[in-house]
Design an enzyme around this catalytic site. Structure first.
Site, PDB file in Angstrom:
ATOM      1  N   GLY A  10       0.850  -1.199   0.000  1.00 24.47           N
ATOM      2  CA  GLY A  10       0.000   0.000   0.000  1.00 24.47           C
ATOM      3  C   GLY A  10       0.882   1.243   0.000  1.00 24.47           C
ATOM      4  O   GLY A  10       1.835   1.312   0.767  1.00 24.47           O
ATOM      5  N   ASP A 127       0.330   2.196   8.809  1.00 28.61           N
ATOM      6  CA  ASP A 127      -0.142   1.430   9.968  1.00 28.61           C
ATOM      7  C   ASP A 127       0.816   1.494  11.157  1.00 28.61           C
ATOM      8  O   ASP A 127       0.412   1.190  12.287  1.00 28.61           O
ATOM      9  CB  ASP A 127      -0.353  -0.046   9.586  1.00 28.61           C
ATOM     10  N   GLY A 170      -5.416   0.741   9.493  1.00 22.18           N
ATOM     11  CA  GLY A 170      -4.390   0.278  10.436  1.00 22.18           C
ATOM     12  C   GLY A 170      -4.252  -1.226  10.502  1.00 22.18           C
ATOM     13  O   GLY A 170      -3.430  -1.758  11.229  1.00 22.18           O
TER      14      GLY A 170
HETATM   15  O1  F6P Z   1      -1.348  -1.378   5.104  1.00 25.46           O
HETATM   16  C1  F6P Z   1      -1.871  -0.146   4.703  1.00 25.46           C
HETATM   17  C2  F6P Z   1      -3.346  -0.232   4.497  1.00 25.46           C
HETATM   18  O2  F6P Z   1      -3.820   1.044   4.130  1.00 25.46           O
HETATM   19  C3  F6P Z   1      -4.143  -0.785   5.689  1.00 25.46           C
HETATM   20  O3  F6P Z   1      -4.323   0.156   6.705  1.00 25.46           O
HETATM   21  C4  F6P Z   1      -5.418  -1.216   5.001  1.00 25.46           C
HETATM   22  O4  F6P Z   1      -6.080  -2.240   5.701  1.00 25.46           O
HETATM   23  C5  F6P Z   1      -4.921  -1.733   3.676  1.00 25.46           C
HETATM   24  O5  F6P Z   1      -3.664  -1.126   3.454  1.00 25.46           O
HETATM   25  C6  F6P Z   1      -5.822  -1.419   2.520  1.00 25.46           C
HETATM   26  O6  F6P Z   1      -5.322  -2.056   1.400  1.00 25.46           O
HETATM   27  P1  F6P Z   1      -5.749  -1.723  -0.095  1.00 25.46           P
HETATM   28  O7  F6P Z   1      -5.084  -0.426  -0.475  1.00 25.46           O
HETATM   29  O8  F6P Z   1      -5.205  -2.865  -0.870  1.00 25.46           O
HETATM   30  O9  F6P Z   1      -7.239  -1.594  -0.110  1.00 25.46           O
END
Ligand code: F6P
Length: 341
Positions: A10, A127, A170
């Site tokens: 992410g 996070d 998070g």
């Molecule tokens: O790890 C960062 C994060 O933003 C988390 O807080 C969240 O659960 C996840 O990534 C969301 O992932 P994606 O961008 O794949 O929806």
């Protein structure tokens, strides 16, 4: 040396500040050259590269996202993927790799290091759940975005005598919820580390209304009620085996309405927490991480990750960062309890 750089997982504000610092010091002071790998591990897997010199990093310090692109590609989940990465790095004459990422990206970096790839890691994630570093960059920006949202929600909650719930990201760590909730003066903060009693949350809501204020409840996406399970958007898993969390805020609003008879609404901040310009703290931390990471490469200190300890940047084995999740200490959570209700 010819050094590859990639950003995986992410995205978060500050990635470009790392890339800029690595390139500026690596070219300007150490005489290295760079190749940018696009879209995380998909870059070395599928040979997706871009030029990465001084012109490419000009003006990117305040820009959110990553000029290299990112993905959650896992070469260890692809048939023959690791061999392809190693062969492609060899064919491109890449001597070393700087991997900027969180738990998953750095997990791949650790395994590639064991396969003989010269790799140095840089920890990032909003996070803040990486074990070996006091803070990751991106976290401070996410907290400030969430805090500003909470500030705004206070006024509308009070106008309408409603309970307002803010769901923050998070994953399985409550750092964003704790910091944003505390900074924003939330009346209840619910973290994944401590399953909550719905009855107690409703009692806090009632007592806040009795004091003629409207309650703001900050809930981490990974928080669960006593004996309950994570709320998820879908049951599918990504390449690293993670479910998509989300929905606890909406569920909570329904339960609060049922139990208290008061109106409740939910705001899900979602990816807004990951977008836009980094705070000064994150620009500074990301820049220092970049400067120390390129030093690690210059000195051939492979398999290490830069980390913040107090105010110092140190190097630790990458494997230390991914060995376990850094979660919120009960003592810290106890501190904020005085403001609940
Ligand atoms: O790890 C960062 C994060 O933003 C988390 O807080 C969240 O659960 C996840 O990534 C969301 O992932 P994606 O961008 O794949 O929806």
């Amino acid at each position: 040396m010819r050094i590859g750089v990639l950003t995986g997982g992410g995205d978060c504000p500050g990635l470009n500040a790392v890339i800029r610092a690595v390139v500026r010091k690596g070219i300007g002071m150490q005489g290295h050259e760079f190749v940018g790998f696009r879209d995380g591990w998909r870059g070395p897997l599928d040979n997706l590269t871009m030029d990465l010199g001084i012109p490419e990093v000009r003006g990117i310090l305040p820009r959110g996202g990553t000029i290299l692109g990112s993905s959650r590609t896992n070469p260890f989940g692809v048939d023959g993927g690791v061999d392809r990465v190693v062969e492609n790095l060899h064919a491109l004459h890449v001597d070393a790799l700087i991997a900027i990422g969180g738990e998953d990206t750095l997990g791949v970096a650790t395994k590639l290091h064991e396969r003989g790839v010269n790799v140095v890691g840089v920890p990032k994630t909003i996070d803040n759940d990486l074990n070996a570093t006091d803070y990751t960059f991106g976290f401070d920006t996410a907290v400030n975005i969430a805090m500003e949202a909470i500030d705004r929600l206070h006024t509308t909650a009070e106008s309408h005598h409603r309970a307002l719930i803010v769901e923050v990201m998070g994953r399985h760590a409550g750092w964003i919820a704790l910091h944003a909730g505390m900074a924003g003066g939330a009346n209840v903060i619910l973290l994944p580390e401590f399953p909550f009693s719905l009855q107690r949350v409703c009692a806090y809501v009632e007592s806040r209304f009795q004091a003629h204020y409207a309650p703001i409840i900050v809930v981490a996406e990974g928080a669960t009620p006593d004996g309950g399970e994570n709320a998820t958007i879908d049951k599918g898993l990504d390449a690293f085996g993670h479910v998509r969390l989300g929905g606890i805020g909406e569920w909570l609003a329904g339960e609060i309405e049922k139990a208290t008879g008061k109106e409740a609404r939910t705001t899900v901040l979602g990816h807004i927490q990951r977008g836009g310009t980094p705070t000064a703290f994150d620009r500074m931390l990301a820049t220092r991480f970049g400067l120390h990471a390129i030093d690690g490469v210059h000195e051939g200190d492979w398999g290490k990750m830069v980390a913040l300890r107090g105010t110092d940047i140190v190097r630790v084995p990458i494997s230390e960062a991914t060995a376990k999740l850094k979660t919120v200490d009960p003592k810290l959570y106890d501190e904020v309890g005085v403001f609940f209700g």
